[in-house]
Design a protein around this motif. Structure first.
Motif, mmCIF file in Angstrom:
data_model
loop_
_atom_site.group_PDB
_atom_site.id
_atom_site.type_symbol
_atom_site.label_atom_id
_atom_site.label_comp_id
_atom_site.label_asym_id
_atom_site.label_seq_id
_atom_site.Cartn_x
_atom_site.Cartn_y
_atom_site.Cartn_z
ATOM 1 N N ARG A 24 0.743 -1.193 0.000
ATOM 2 C CA ARG A 24 -0.056 0.105 -0.172
ATOM 3 C C ARG A 24 0.762 1.290 0.091
ATOM 4 N NH1 ARG A 24 -4.239 -3.011 3.630
ATOM 5 N NH2 ARG A 24 -6.100 -2.861 2.186
ATOM 6 N N ILE A 25 2.002 1.066 0.583
ATOM 7 C CA ILE A 25 2.779 2.516 0.707
ATOM 8 C C ILE A 25 3.946 2.287 -0.556
ATOM 9 C CG2 ILE A 25 2.567 2.916 2.890
ATOM 10 C CD1 ILE A 25 5.358 1.880 3.349
ATOM 11 N N ALA A 26 4.397 1.087 -1.152
ATOM 12 C CA ALA A 26 5.602 1.136 -1.971
ATOM 13 C C ALA A 26 5.417 1.888 -3.024
ATOM 14 C CB ALA A 26 5.807 -0.265 -2.295
ATOM 15 N N GLY A 27 4.263 1.872 -3.821
ATOM 16 C CA GLY A 27 3.826 2.617 -4.870
ATOM 17 C C GLY A 27 4.214 4.030 -5.006
ATOM 18 N N TYR A 28 3.671 4.655 -3.569
ATOM 19 C CA TYR A 28 4.068 6.106 -3.369
ATOM 20 C C TYR A 28 5.699 6.445 -3.388
ATOM 21 C CZ TYR A 28 3.668 10.432 -0.741
ATOM 22 O OH TYR A 28 3.942 11.645 -0.393
ATOM 23 N N VAL A 29 6.270 5.607 -2.533
ATOM 24 C CA VAL A 29 7.575 5.666 -2.129
ATOM 25 C C VAL A 29 8.219 5.727 -3.438
ATOM 26 C CG1 VAL A 29 9.696 4.796 -1.068
ATOM 27 C CG2 VAL A 29 7.572 4.639 -0.089
ATOM 28 N N MET A 30 8.129 4.815 -4.422
ATOM 29 C CA MET A 30 8.529 4.654 -5.775
ATOM 30 C C MET A 30 8.625 5.887 -6.447
ATOM 31 S SD MET A 30 8.852 0.758 -6.835
ATOM 32 C CE MET A 30 7.153 0.432 -6.753
ATOM 33 N N ILE A 31 7.117 6.342 -6.702
ATOM 34 C CA ILE A 31 6.628 7.206 -7.691
ATOM 35 C C ILE A 31 7.615 8.801 -7.001
ATOM 36 C CG2 ILE A 31 4.735 8.615 -6.699
ATOM 37 C CD1 ILE A 31 4.805 6.851 -10.165
ATOM 38 N N LYS A 32 7.775 8.798 -5.787
ATOM 39 C CA LYS A 32 8.208 10.123 -5.272
ATOM 40 C C LYS A 32 9.646 10.272 -5.714
ATOM 41 C CE LYS A 32 5.170 12.477 -3.241
ATOM 42 N NZ LYS A 32 4.931 13.877 -3.835
ATOM 43 N N ARG A 33 10.230 9.219 -6.194
ATOM 44 C CA ARG A 33 11.910 9.199 -6.358
ATOM 45 C C ARG A 33 11.975 9.754 -8.016
ATOM 46 N NH1 ARG A 33 15.707 7.151 -3.428
ATOM 47 N NH2 ARG A 33 14.663 5.840 -1.570
ATOM 48 N N PHE A 34 10.702 10.028 -8.670
ATOM 49 C CA PHE A 34 10.953 10.766 -9.999
ATOM 50 C C PHE A 34 10.195 12.191 -9.988
ATOM 51 C CE2 PHE A 34 10.827 6.065 -10.490
ATOM 52 C CZ PHE A 34 11.540 5.734 -11.035
ATOM 53 N N LYS A 35 10.593 12.787 -11.045
ATOM 54 C CA LYS A 35 10.112 13.981 -11.007
ATOM 55 C C LYS A 35 8.839 14.023 -12.025
ATOM 56 C CE LYS A 35 11.696 16.727 -8.342
ATOM 57 N NZ LYS A 35 10.918 16.771 -6.851
ATOM 58 N N THR A 36 9.064 13.522 -13.335
ATOM 59 C CA THR A 36 8.014 13.151 -14.159
ATOM 60 C C THR A 36 7.804 11.716 -14.527
ATOM 61 O OG1 THR A 36 9.302 13.512 -15.962
ATOM 62 C CG2 THR A 36 8.074 15.453 -15.203
ATOM 63 N N ILE A 37 6.640 11.329 -14.934
ATOM 64 C CA ILE A 37 6.496 9.983 -15.310
ATOM 65 C C ILE A 37 6.679 9.749 -16.887
ATOM 66 C CG2 ILE A 37 4.973 7.843 -15.259
ATOM 67 C CD1 ILE A 37 5.394 8.949 -12.519
ATOM 68 N N PRO A 38 7.420 8.848 -17.478
ATOM 69 C CA PRO A 38 7.423 8.624 -19.027
ATOM 70 C C PRO A 38 6.228 8.295 -19.240
ATOM 71 C CG PRO A 38 9.317 7.540 -17.778
ATOM 72 C CD PRO A 38 8.571 8.048 -16.742
ATOM 73 N N PRO A 39 5.663 8.883 -20.643
ATOM 74 C CA PRO A 39 4.421 8.537 -21.104
ATOM 75 C C PRO A 39 4.099 7.026 -21.010
ATOM 76 C CG PRO A 39 5.488 10.181 -22.461
ATOM 77 C CD PRO A 39 6.484 9.568 -21.621
ATOM 78 N N ARG A 40 4.928 6.142 -21.344
ATOM 79 C CA ARG A 40 4.601 4.743 -21.393
ATOM 80 C C ARG A 40 4.359 4.164 -19.905
ATOM 81 N NH1 ARG A 40 4.390 2.912 -26.341
ATOM 82 N NH2 ARG A 40 5.638 3.759 -27.925
ATOM 83 N N VAL A 41 5.193 4.588 -19.039
ATOM 84 C CA VAL A 41 4.907 4.329 -17.639
ATOM 85 C C VAL A 41 3.375 4.644 -17.275
ATOM 86 C CG1 VAL A 41 5.767 4.366 -15.256
ATOM 87 C CG2 VAL A 41 7.365 4.173 -17.205
ATOM 88 N N GLU A 42 3.305 6.063 -17.588
ATOM 89 C CA GLU A 42 1.793 6.704 -17.318
ATOM 90 C C GLU A 42 0.763 5.946 -17.872
ATOM 91 O OE1 GLU A 42 1.267 10.665 -18.172
ATOM 92 O OE2 GLU A 42 -0.635 10.245 -18.319
ATOM 93 N N ALA A 43 0.772 5.408 -19.039
ATOM 94 C CA ALA A 43 -0.005 4.720 -19.873
ATOM 95 C C ALA A 43 -0.444 3.185 -19.069
ATOM 96 C CB ALA A 43 0.113 4.545 -21.125
ATOM 97 N N GLY A 44 0.994 2.837 -18.589
ATOM 98 C CA GLY A 44 0.792 1.485 -17.953
ATOM 99 C C GLY A 44 -0.010 1.851 -16.712
ATOM 100 N N LEU A 45 0.432 2.718 -15.708
ATOM 101 C CA LEU A 45 -0.282 2.997 -14.473
ATOM 102 C C LEU A 45 -1.858 3.198 -14.627
ATOM 103 C CD1 LEU A 45 2.139 5.360 -12.626
ATOM 104 C CD2 LEU A 45 1.259 3.050 -12.052
ATOM 105 N N ASN A 46 -2.050 3.764 -15.790
ATOM 106 C CA ASN A 46 -3.594 4.390 -15.916
ATOM 107 C C ASN A 46 -4.317 2.952 -16.194
ATOM 108 O OD1 ASN A 46 -4.485 6.816 -15.692
ATOM 109 N ND2 ASN A 46 -3.308 7.511 -17.553
ATOM 110 N N ALA A 47 -3.594 1.950 -16.992
ATOM 111 C CA ALA A 47 -4.283 0.727 -17.085
ATOM 112 C C ALA A 47 -4.366 -0.045 -15.874
ATOM 113 C CB ALA A 47 -3.450 -0.032 -18.348
#
Lengths: 103, 235
Positions: A24-47
């Protein structure tokens, strides 16, 4: 009469709780290490929600018997119009009707 | 302020309580039928608070597997939360670290879906609102688990009253709710086929993680749609 809490069951419950909180916290911790999300990663997250929830539905059509498969198919079509409890009631009614009156 | 937001969160989660309640009852009933004590079942609902993984946990415990195998399976079923917590990071910026920590403890499929809906509607995601959402579902979940334990003794066969059908139909409804999202159809088709193949050839509970990863990869490999770019962005 069994005791209220068994050590081996407690280990699984508390170990499972720690593992679940980490998910429940791992995704948040990981995403905070990046400033922006690459479009393909974002498309993956949206899915994510559709992809994960689908895996809790589709196999049930295989393992739940013919009535479950038909109920899911009817609910899939009904889901274009209705949602929530109405949809659950439709799927449940179809499965119960087949189970008790046909099979 | 807090209390108003809390009430708004409660109102949002209310219909979901009704649809989640049968699963709390189902879990309690199945737990008792698998030899769990009432205390163990309610504790499991209180500290894990993720229905599908709780059901997987008691099924595997029943097969006398080592504890770490059961815990790993619970992790696999709940792996989707990693992606949920990544996806809502952009929506919960105003919360303090402790408030975020509490919110993540209460993160479930509907909790995630409601936060996304709130954020996409341009409404504020406040601590009071997420607490109304989260606590509003958490307490009924434990109460329904207890009710299920009590009722469990009276339910001979859960299939005879159709309890087994409720769960997949409930999840199907959630899937349909996301159908306006980009790549929805290819993702659902890919995840369906992959999870069905996995349950045949690899076995439960891995079909969840395998099916999900395949669907997410399909979405990631689809042509990038310019209008959806950089929606997730840290400020």
């Amino acid at each position: 009469m069994e005791s209220l809490f068994r050590p081996d069951m407690l280990l699984i419950i508390l170990g499972g709780a720690v593992a679940t909180y980490l998910t429940r916290i791992a995704g948040y911790v990981m995403i905070k290490r990046f400033k922006t999300i690459p479009p393909r990663v974002e498309a993956g997250l949206n899915a994510v929600p559709a992809a994960v929830l689908t895996t809790l539905v589709a196999p049930a059509a295989l393992t739940g018997g013919l009535e479950t498969a038909i109920a899911l198919l009817v609910a899939l079509l009904a889901g274009l119009r209705v949602s929530g409890l109405t949809l659950i009631a439709i799927g449940w009614a179809v499965a119960m009707a087949i189970r008790h009156f046909i099979l | 302020m807090f209390i108003d937001d809390f009430k708004a969160g409660l109102r949002r989660i209310a219909p979901i309580i009704v649809s989640a309640a049968p699963f709390g009852v189902l879990f309690g009933a199945v737990a008792v039928q698998h030899g769990m004590s009432v205390g163990e079942a309610v504790l499991m609902s209180g500290v894990i608070y993720a229905g599908a993984s709780q059901l997987v946990g008691i099924n595997l415990f029943d097969q006398h597997l080592p504890a770490w195998v059961v815990i790993l399976s619970i992790l696999a079923v709940n792996f989707r939360h990693i992606l949920y917590s990544a996806a809502i990071a952009r929506h919960i910026d105003p919360l303090t670290p402790w408030q975020k920590a509490v919110n993540f403890f209460l993160l479930t499929d509907p909790h995630y879906a409601e936060i996304e809906r709130q954020a996409h509607a341009g409404e504020p995601v406040t601590f009071g609102w997420v607490m109304g959402l989260g606590i509003g579902l958490y307490i009924p979940w434990m109460a329904m688990t207890y009710a299920g334990c009590v009722l469990g003794a009276f339910i001979g066969d859960p299939k005879s009253i159709g309890l087994d059908v409720l769960l997949p139909v409930y999840f199907l409804g959630l899937v349909m709710g996301f159908r306006k999202r980009p790549n929805w159809l290819p993702v659902v088709i890919a995840s369906s086929l992959a999870s069905m193949a996995a349950i045949k050839f690899v076995g439960s509970p891995w079909h969840v993680s395998i099916g999900a990863v395949v669907g997410i990869l399909v979405a990631a490999l689809m042509p990038v749609q310019p209008d959806t770019r950089s929606e997730i962005e840290e400020r």
